[in-house]
Write a protein that holds these residues in place. Structure first.
Motif, PDB file in Angstrom:
ATOM      1  N   LYS A 184       2.490  16.615 -11.253  1.00  0.00           N
ATOM      2  CA  LYS A 184       1.426  16.673 -10.824  1.00  0.00           C
ATOM      3  C   LYS A 184       1.058  16.039 -10.203  1.00  0.00           C
ATOM      4  N   TYR A 185       1.980  15.446  -9.691  1.00  0.00           N
ATOM      5  CA  TYR A 185       1.228  13.707  -8.593  1.00  0.00           C
ATOM      6  C   TYR A 185       2.325  14.611  -6.957  1.00  0.00           C
ATOM      7  N   THR A 186       1.487  13.397  -6.339  1.00  0.00           N
ATOM      8  CA  THR A 186       3.000  13.735  -5.447  1.00  0.00           C
ATOM      9  C   THR A 186       2.645  12.390  -4.514  1.00  0.00           C
ATOM     10  N   LEU A 187       4.275  11.912  -4.734  1.00  0.00           N
ATOM     11  CA  LEU A 187       4.845  10.552  -3.469  1.00  0.00           C
ATOM     12  C   LEU A 187       4.464  10.831  -2.293  1.00  0.00           C
ATOM     13  N   VAL A 188       3.590   9.441  -1.923  1.00  0.00           N
ATOM     14  CA  VAL A 188       3.461   9.432  -0.304  1.00  0.00           C
ATOM     15  C   VAL A 188       4.587   8.395   0.043  1.00  0.00           C
ATOM     16  N   ALA A 189       5.162   8.734   0.879  1.00  0.00           N
ATOM     17  CA  ALA A 189       6.106   7.300   1.876  1.00  0.00           C
ATOM     18  C   ALA A 189       5.233   7.349   3.511  1.00  0.00           C
ATOM     19  N   TRP A 190       5.057   6.166   3.399  1.00  0.00           N
ATOM     20  CA  TRP A 190       4.275   5.585   4.046  1.00  0.00           C
ATOM     21  C   TRP A 190       4.790   3.870   4.236  1.00  0.00           C
ATOM     22  N   ARG A 191       4.070   3.422   5.672  1.00  0.00           N
ATOM     23  CA  ARG A 191       4.553   3.200   6.471  1.00  0.00           C
ATOM     24  C   ARG A 191       3.131   1.667   6.618  1.00  0.00           C
ATOM     25  N   SER A 192       3.608   0.175   6.283  1.00  0.00           N
ATOM     26  CA  SER A 192       2.832  -0.964   5.778  1.00  0.00           C
ATOM     27  C   SER A 192       2.334  -1.480   6.844  1.00  0.00           C
ATOM     28  N   GLU A 193       1.377  -2.057   7.441  1.00  0.00           N
ATOM     29  CA  GLU A 193       0.988  -2.377   8.363  1.00  0.00           C
ATOM     30  C   GLU A 193       1.607  -3.646   9.268  1.00  0.00           C
ATOM     31  N   THR A 194       2.888  -3.528   8.242  1.00  0.00           N
ATOM     32  CA  THR A 194       3.580  -4.727   8.864  1.00  0.00           C
ATOM     33  C   THR A 194       5.426  -3.562   9.626  1.00  0.00           C
ATOM     34  N   GLY A 195       4.346  -2.005   8.787  1.00  0.00           N
ATOM     35  CA  GLY A 195       5.839  -1.754   9.394  1.00  0.00           C
ATOM     36  C   GLY A 195       7.212  -0.947   8.963  1.00  0.00           C
ATOM     37  N   GLN A 196       6.619  -1.962   7.420  1.00  0.00           N
ATOM     38  CA  GLN A 196       7.472  -1.800   6.106  1.00  0.00           C
ATOM     39  C   GLN A 196       8.015  -1.001   5.637  1.00  0.00           C
ATOM     40  N   PRO A 197       8.657   0.510   4.995  1.00  0.00           N
ATOM     41  CA  PRO A 197       8.217   1.178   4.252  1.00  0.00           C
ATOM     42  C   PRO A 197       7.859   1.273   2.886  1.00  0.00           C
ATOM     43  N   ALA A 198       7.314   1.797   2.409  1.00  0.00           N
ATOM     44  CA  ALA A 198       5.902   1.678   0.797  1.00  0.00           C
ATOM     45  C   ALA A 198       5.891   3.224   1.165  1.00  0.00           C
ATOM     46  N   GLU A 199       5.411   3.311  -0.188  1.00  0.00           N
ATOM     47  CA  GLU A 199       5.388   4.238  -1.568  1.00  0.00           C
ATOM     48  C   GLU A 199       4.263   4.147  -2.216  1.00  0.00           C
ATOM     49  N   ALA A 200       3.739   5.111  -2.868  1.00  0.00           N
ATOM     50  CA  ALA A 200       2.466   5.380  -3.847  1.00  0.00           C
ATOM     51  C   ALA A 200       2.437   6.643  -4.393  1.00  0.00           C
ATOM     52  N   LEU A 201       1.962   6.193  -4.893  1.00  0.00           N
ATOM     53  CA  LEU A 201       1.288   8.099  -6.274  1.00  0.00           C
ATOM     54  C   LEU A 201       0.033   8.437  -5.491  1.00  0.00           C
ATOM     55  N   LEU A 202      -0.200   9.583  -5.809  1.00  0.00           N
ATOM     56  CA  LEU A 202      -1.210  10.568  -5.269  1.00  0.00           C
ATOM     57  C   LEU A 202      -2.184  11.262  -6.250  1.00  0.00           C
ATOM     58  N   ARG A 203      -3.050  11.655  -7.011  1.00  0.00           N
ATOM     59  CA  ARG A 203      -3.222  12.699  -7.940  1.00  0.00           C
ATOM     60  C   ARG A 203      -2.506  13.851  -7.959  1.00  0.00           C
ATOM     61  N   THR A 204      -3.394  14.285  -6.231  1.00  0.00           N
ATOM     62  CA  THR A 204      -3.278  15.512  -5.474  1.00  0.00           C
ATOM     63  C   THR A 204      -2.105  16.148  -5.325  1.00  0.00           C
TER      64      THR A 204
END
Length: 267
Positions: A184-204
């Motif tokens: 039911k969620y969406t995994l968001v793979a993004w870059r932090s302010e330092t350019g490091q890979p990061a992940e987060a969950l979105l409820r949409t």
């Protein structure tokens, strides 16, 4: 205006964003008393009836009764400030000073300008003019047309709200490498302010996000994967009319299904 402290109500369906706005208001306007926080338009209307705040900060899009519909029912009983993630809501009605708005993520400088205008209106014992009902109807019509067209012609998303641990993160869309459906969620793979890979969950769900993304930057490559084209390092052919996407400075390999292989025919 009397010597009593001015009061405000904040309505937003995201509790962390309500708290963040309340904290920013406390810094820029210490005299303001936030008397209530509401999770939706219905709670906002109940709070206005019970507490009669001087100012209402209303998220434009909330479940159930929207911020615009709540504003129409509040009418001239309070000064209204809309809080929105969409720049296209910032219309001439706002700029003329009858209504005000804040674009998420709220910037301190913009909030200070809004507070200055609100203070002046309260000092002059100024109430919203009778033309506010017409403007609110126009804005409500705009929102309805946007929902009916399901994002066609609307401005692309500029940022996403995603859960990172116990906090809520505002992620600029241009920093996203890819999005992947996760039940039911969406995994968001993004870059932090330092350019490091990061992940987060979105409820949409991903299927709801897809029409809001800029098609010049993002492409669906699998029924469960959308990739930022600028994040692609190279693409390799796979078996059975498939392919694999390799990303810049990330170890993940994204699948390209047969239905979307035409996007990479030139390889």
């Amino acid at each position: 205006m009397t010597d009593r402290r001015p009061t405000a109500l904040i309505a937003d369906d995201e509790p962390l964003l309500r708290d963040e706005l309340a904290l920013m208001l406390a810094q820029v306007w210490p005299e303001l008393l936030v008397v209530a926080q509401a999770r939706n338009g219905r709670e906002a209307l109940a709070g206005v009836e019970a507490l009669q705040p001087d100012i209402c900060f209303l998220d434009v899009q909330m479940p159930g009764i929207s911020g615009l519909e709540a504003a129409r029912q509040i009418g001239r009983r309070a000064h209204l400030v809309f809080v929105t993630a969409f720049d296209h809501y910032a219309l001439k009605a706002f700029e003329h000073g009858v209504l005000d708005y804040l674009v998420k993520p709220v910037e301190a400088a913009r909030l200070a300008e809004t507070v200055a205008r609100l203070k002046e209106r309260l000092r002059m014992v100024e109430v919203p003019g009778p033309g506010i009902e017409v403007m609110l109807r126009q804005l409500a019509g705009l929102l309805q047309r946007r929902e009916q067209t399901a994002g066609i012609g609307a401005a692309p998303l500029r940022w996403l709200r995603a859960g990172v641990g116990q906090s809520l993160r505002l992620i600029p869309v241009e920093q996203i490498d890819f999005l992947r459906a996760d039940e039911k969620y969406t995994l968001v793979a993004w870059r932090s302010e330092t350019g490091q890979p990061a992940e987060a969950l979105l409820r949409t769900p991903l299927k709801e996000l897809l029409p809001q993304l800029d098609t010049a930057c993002f492409a669906q490559v699998h029924r469960s994967v959308v990739v930022n084209l600028s994040a692609i390092s190279h693409v390799t052919r796979g078996l059975h009319e498939t392919a694999d996407i390799h990303l810049k400075d990330r170890s993940e390999v994204l699948p390209v299904s047969r239905s979307f292989l035409h996007l990479f025919r030139q390889m």
